[in-house]
Structure formats: structure tokens, C-alpha cells
Design a protein around this motif. Structure first.
Motif, mmCIF file in Angstrom:
data_model
loop_
_atom_site.group_PDB
_atom_site.id
_atom_site.type_symbol
_atom_site.label_atom_id
_atom_site.label_comp_id
_atom_site.label_asym_id
_atom_site.label_seq_id
_atom_site.Cartn_x
_atom_site.Cartn_y
_atom_site.Cartn_z
ATOM 1 N N VAL A 230 0.847 -1.192 0.000
ATOM 2 C CA VAL A 230 0.000 0.000 0.000
ATOM 3 C C VAL A 230 0.879 1.237 0.000
ATOM 4 O O VAL A 230 1.848 1.323 0.760
ATOM 5 C CB VAL A 230 -0.929 0.024 1.233
ATOM 6 N N VAL A 231 0.539 2.184 -0.853
ATOM 7 C CA VAL A 231 1.179 3.494 -0.863
ATOM 8 C C VAL A 231 0.086 4.528 -0.624
ATOM 9 O O VAL A 231 -0.882 4.593 -1.386
ATOM 10 C CB VAL A 231 1.890 3.772 -2.199
ATOM 11 N N LEU A 232 0.205 5.317 0.449
ATOM 12 C CA LEU A 232 -0.750 6.382 0.730
ATOM 13 C C LEU A 232 -0.246 7.673 0.104
ATOM 14 O O LEU A 232 0.913 8.049 0.283
ATOM 15 C CB LEU A 232 -0.925 6.564 2.238
ATOM 16 N N VAL A 233 -1.128 8.346 -0.621
ATOM 17 C CA VAL A 233 -0.775 9.584 -1.309
ATOM 18 C C VAL A 233 -1.633 10.697 -0.716
ATOM 19 O O VAL A 233 -2.850 10.718 -0.900
ATOM 20 C CB VAL A 233 -1.012 9.461 -2.828
ATOM 21 N N ASP A 234 -1.006 11.612 0.025
ATOM 22 C CA ASP A 234 -1.725 12.710 0.669
ATOM 23 C C ASP A 234 -1.894 13.866 -0.306
ATOM 24 O O ASP A 234 -0.898 14.448 -0.766
ATOM 25 C CB ASP A 234 -0.964 13.192 1.907
ATOM 26 N N LEU A 235 -3.138 14.215 -0.594
ATOM 27 C CA LEU A 235 -3.426 15.304 -1.527
ATOM 28 C C LEU A 235 -4.687 16.030 -1.077
ATOM 29 O O LEU A 235 -5.601 15.412 -0.525
ATOM 30 C CB LEU A 235 -3.680 14.764 -2.941
ATOM 31 N N PRO A 236 -4.772 17.350 -1.316
ATOM 32 C CA PRO A 236 -6.056 18.034 -1.125
ATOM 33 C C PRO A 236 -7.118 17.398 -2.014
ATOM 34 O O PRO A 236 -6.799 16.767 -3.034
ATOM 35 C CB PRO A 236 -5.755 19.481 -1.552
ATOM 36 N N LEU A 237 -8.368 17.579 -1.646
ATOM 37 C CA LEU A 237 -9.446 16.858 -2.319
ATOM 38 C C LEU A 237 -9.466 17.040 -3.841
ATOM 39 O O LEU A 237 -9.528 16.045 -4.571
ATOM 40 C CB LEU A 237 -10.797 17.235 -1.712
ATOM 41 N N PRO A 238 -9.436 18.266 -4.380
ATOM 42 C CA PRO A 238 -9.484 18.384 -5.849
ATOM 43 C C PRO A 238 -8.325 17.659 -6.535
ATOM 44 O O PRO A 238 -8.519 16.978 -7.548
ATOM 45 C CB PRO A 238 -9.417 19.903 -6.090
ATOM 46 N N ALA A 239 -7.121 17.790 -5.982
ATOM 47 C CA ALA A 239 -5.961 17.113 -6.566
ATOM 48 C C ALA A 239 -6.072 15.605 -6.416
ATOM 49 O O ALA A 239 -5.623 14.835 -7.276
ATOM 50 C CB ALA A 239 -4.672 17.621 -5.913
ATOM 51 N N ARG A 240 -6.698 15.157 -5.327
ATOM 52 C CA ARG A 240 -6.892 13.724 -5.091
ATOM 53 C C ARG A 240 -7.777 13.118 -6.186
ATOM 54 O O ARG A 240 -7.456 12.070 -6.755
ATOM 55 C CB ARG A 240 -7.541 13.537 -3.717
ATOM 56 N N LEU A 241 -8.871 13.802 -6.493
ATOM 57 C CA LEU A 241 -9.777 13.294 -7.518
ATOM 58 C C LEU A 241 -9.121 13.362 -8.896
ATOM 59 O O LEU A 241 -9.290 12.459 -9.725
ATOM 60 C CB LEU A 241 -11.081 14.092 -7.503
ATOM 61 N N ASN A 242 -8.363 14.419 -9.149
ATOM 62 C CA ASN A 242 -7.707 14.531 -10.439
ATOM 63 C C ASN A 242 -6.636 13.455 -10.608
ATOM 64 O O ASN A 242 -6.478 12.884 -11.699
ATOM 65 C CB ASN A 242 -7.082 15.914 -10.603
ATOM 66 N N ALA A 243 -5.912 13.147 -9.529
ATOM 67 C CA ALA A 243 -4.901 12.084 -9.601
ATOM 68 C C ALA A 243 -5.555 10.746 -9.914
ATOM 69 O O ALA A 243 -4.992 9.918 -10.645
ATOM 70 C CB ALA A 243 -4.134 12.013 -8.281
ATOM 71 N N LEU A 244 -6.760 10.533 -9.399
ATOM 72 C CA LEU A 244 -7.482 9.298 -9.691
ATOM 73 C C LEU A 244 -7.885 9.258 -11.164
ATOM 74 O O LEU A 244 -7.770 8.228 -11.829
ATOM 75 C CB LEU A 244 -8.699 9.200 -8.778
ATOM 76 N N ARG A 245 -8.338 10.391 -11.692
ATOM 77 C CA ARG A 245 -8.694 10.442 -13.116
ATOM 78 C C ARG A 245 -7.486 10.158 -14.003
ATOM 79 O O ARG A 245 -7.603 9.531 -15.048
ATOM 80 C CB ARG A 245 -9.247 11.829 -13.469
ATOM 81 N N GLN A 246 -6.337 10.651 -13.581
ATOM 82 C CA GLN A 246 -5.130 10.507 -14.397
ATOM 83 C C GLN A 246 -4.448 9.156 -14.210
ATOM 84 O O GLN A 246 -3.422 8.894 -14.834
ATOM 85 C CB GLN A 246 -4.132 11.624 -14.053
ATOM 86 N N GLY A 247 -4.994 8.286 -13.351
ATOM 87 C CA GLY A 247 -4.398 6.977 -13.132
ATOM 88 C C GLY A 247 -3.184 6.993 -12.231
ATOM 89 O O GLY A 247 -2.432 6.015 -12.180
ATOM 90 N N GLU A 248 -2.998 8.093 -11.477
ATOM 91 C CA GLU A 248 -1.834 8.204 -10.602
ATOM 92 C C GLU A 248 -2.076 7.542 -9.254
ATOM 93 O O GLU A 248 -1.138 7.264 -8.514
ATOM 94 C CB GLU A 248 -1.472 9.682 -10.409
ATOM 95 N N ILE A 249 -3.333 7.318 -8.901
ATOM 96 C CA ILE A 249 -3.695 6.547 -7.717
ATOM 97 C C ILE A 249 -4.806 5.588 -8.122
ATOM 98 O O ILE A 249 -5.393 5.723 -9.205
ATOM 99 C CB ILE A 249 -4.146 7.444 -6.537
ATOM 100 N N ASP A 250 -5.092 4.606 -7.262
ATOM 101 C CA ASP A 250 -6.041 3.549 -7.606
ATOM 102 C C ASP A 250 -7.423 3.753 -6.998
ATOM 103 O O ASP A 250 -8.417 3.288 -7.550
ATOM 104 C CB ASP A 250 -5.480 2.200 -7.169
ATOM 105 N N LEU A 251 -7.483 4.385 -5.854
ATOM 106 C CA LEU A 251 -8.765 4.750 -5.255
ATOM 107 C C LEU A 251 -8.517 5.912 -4.313
ATOM 108 O O LEU A 251 -7.377 6.189 -3.934
ATOM 109 C CB LEU A 251 -9.420 3.575 -4.521
ATOM 110 N N ALA A 252 -9.590 6.589 -3.932
ATOM 111 C CA ALA A 252 -9.475 7.721 -3.017
ATOM 112 C C ALA A 252 -10.591 7.652 -1.991
ATOM 113 O O ALA A 252 -11.678 7.142 -2.269
ATOM 114 C CB ALA A 252 -9.547 9.046 -3.780
#
Length: 277
Positions: free
Chosen positions: A118-140
Motif C-alpha cells: 500500500v502506498v498512501l498519497v496525501d493530496l487536497p481533495l481536488p488534486a486527489r480526484l484529479n490524480a485518480l482520473r489521471q491513473g496516478e492513484i487507484d482509489l481515493a
């Protein structure tokens, strides 16, 4: 040709508006325009007819759109296969948030499939959702999100909200407190604050702090200011300088697991079950 340019093109084609596409991508509008112009130069065709009133796909744009969607879907499948082989799950979260829920959820997922990191990626909410769209994380994990373009928002748990005030605040000894009673002082929120404004049902001056931990320290130092936190975060407060008071009327926020909209149904169900109460 960059996948990013294709993703920008597909988003503009979906919205038929450069400003809305930029908001959905969480980038500045000029960056979207530059990428589209670069893609048009590279392909040697005009993809959009632009006018002050509207944006329309050209005939060439319509032809390119279907192929671009196929290319992005293929790239996403490559990422899924690669991550499955690597055995890594990247979870988007906020600094200092969801700690107990993450621990329970990761344990539950490992009961089903032990061999992953598991890798936890700390991001503010808008960036968190965008990272999910871009395939940079697997779930949020997120609070207060009802929908997100290109993603599946799965309501998973409900938390009570608490007002957090200084131990010297006039309301510190109250059993319950209303937001309107606190509105004379500034509301402190952190950059990781996931609570939508409508949850509070009142307009008040806001002071933006750093992390949630910073916010708690600042509230404890100011007998006028206050913040609102969900039960999960209240349970982790260790400061004796603040008091957490249930809101009156009782107010809750919905927490969700957010996943790519093409995630297979068995995975969706497993993630939702793992992070629920």
C-alpha cells in the motif's frame, strides 16, 4: 503524441467548453488551449470550430474522438495490468485524515488478497480526484463528494460532525452547540478540509490554516475561533486545549470511496465493503 493531450481533447469534446474542461481537469484554461493547439498542429487537422458563443467538433474532430477514447482506454488497461503485476495499491487520502478507517480497510482488503503493498498519497481533495482520473492513484477516500466526472463515487459511511473550540471558548462547556451560535468568530479550515460549505448551512468568515493538526493548534490558541470536524478526526485529537461539541441540529457528512468508472464490479464491491463501518 502525449496521452495527456488526448485526455485534454476528450474532456473538451465532452464539455464543448474550454473553461468547463479546465475546471474538470483542475488546470488553467490556457494550458488546455495550448495542448489542443499543439495536438492540432501535430495531427495537421482542426479538431474544434471555436466561436465566442460555442465550441463544436469538426468532422475531423469527430473521427479523432472515437480513436482517442480507444487509446486512453487501452492505456488505462495497461496501467491496471501493470499495477496488478506490481502488487501495489495507491490510495489517495488527506493529511491526518481517515487513519483508523484506512487501517481497517487495508486489513480487510489483505484478508481477500494478502500479496500487495500500500502506498498512501496525501493530496487536497481536488488534486486527489484529479490524480485518480489521471491513473496516478487507484482509489481515493473523500467526504462530502456527491459526484465527480469520470469517476464512481460510492457512498460508504456516515459521520457525525462536531464543533471544535478552545477550552476557553464561551461554548466549551455546552452539551451541544449550533453553528449560528459560533458564527461570531472565524471558522478555521485546513487545506485538507473535505467538508462542503453547504454542510454547515451558514455563511461565516473563514481562515485557511495548514493541516488539520495546525487548525486544532490555532483553535486552541484563540478563544473566539472554531472549526468543524467529523467524528473520525475528533477521535484522534490529543490536545487538552480544545473541546469537541456535537452540533445541534445533529449534522452528518457522507464519506465515500471514489474509484475509476471502469473498475470491475467485484473490485468496486470489495473496496466499498472494506472501508465501510
Amino acid at each position: 503524441m502525449e496521452l495527456r493531450a488526448l485526455r485534454y481533447f476528450v474532456t473538451v469534446a465532452d464539455e464543448l467548453h474550454f473553461g468547463r474542461a479546465a475546471e474538470r481537469l483542475h488546470i488553467a484554461q490556457p494550458a488546455v488551449s495550448r495542448q489542443i493547439a499543439r495536438l492540432e498542429r501535430e495531427l495537421g487537422v482542426r479538431l474544434f470550430d471555436r466561436s465566442p458563443r460555442r465550441v463544436r467538433l469538426t468532422a475531423a474532430g469527430h473521427r479523432v474522438l472515437d480513436v482517442a477514447r480507444e487509446a486512453l482506454a487501452a492505456a488505462d488497461r495497461v496501467r491496471v495490468v501493470a499495477r496488478a503485476q506490481a502488487g501495489v495499491m495507491r490510495i489517495g487520502t488527506g493529511t491526518g485524515q481517515f487513519t483508523a478507517r484506512l487501517e481497517r480497510g487495508i486489513d480487510a482488503l489483505r484478508e481477500r488478497s494478502p500479496a500487495f503493498d500500500v502506498v498512501l498519497v496525501d493530496l487536497p481533495l481536488p488534486a486527489r480526484l484529479n490524480a485518480l482520473r489521471q491513473g496516478e492513484i487507484d482509489l481515493a477516500l473523500a467526504r462530502g463528494v456527491r459526484s465527480a466526472p469520470g469517476l464512481r463515487v460510492l457512498p460508504t459511511w456516515t459521520e457525525s460532525l462536531f464543533a471544535v473550540v478552545s477550552a476557553r471558548h464561551p461554548a466549551a462547556g455546552r452539551a451541544v452547540v449550533g453553528v449560528a451560535e459560533l458564527a461570531a468568530g472565524p471558522l478555521r479550515t485546513s487545506r485538507d478540509h473535505d467538508l462542503p460549505a453547504e454542510v454547515l448551512r451558514v455563511t461565516v468568515p473563514q481562515v485557511r490554516a495548514g493541516t488539520v493538526a495546525d487548525t486544532i493548534v490555532e483553535v486552541g490558541s484563540d478563544p473566539r475561533s472554531w472549526t468543524v470536524l467529523p467524528a473520525d478526526q475528533v477521535a484522534e485529537i490529543r490536545s487538552a486545549r480544545v473541546r469537541a461539541i456535537p452540533l445541534e441540529p445533529h449534522t452528518t457528512v457522507t464519506g465515500s470511496v471514489v474509484v475509476p468508472d471502469d473498475l470491475p464490479s467485484p473490485c468496486v464491491a470489495a473496496h466499498r465493503a472494506a472501508f465501510g463501518d
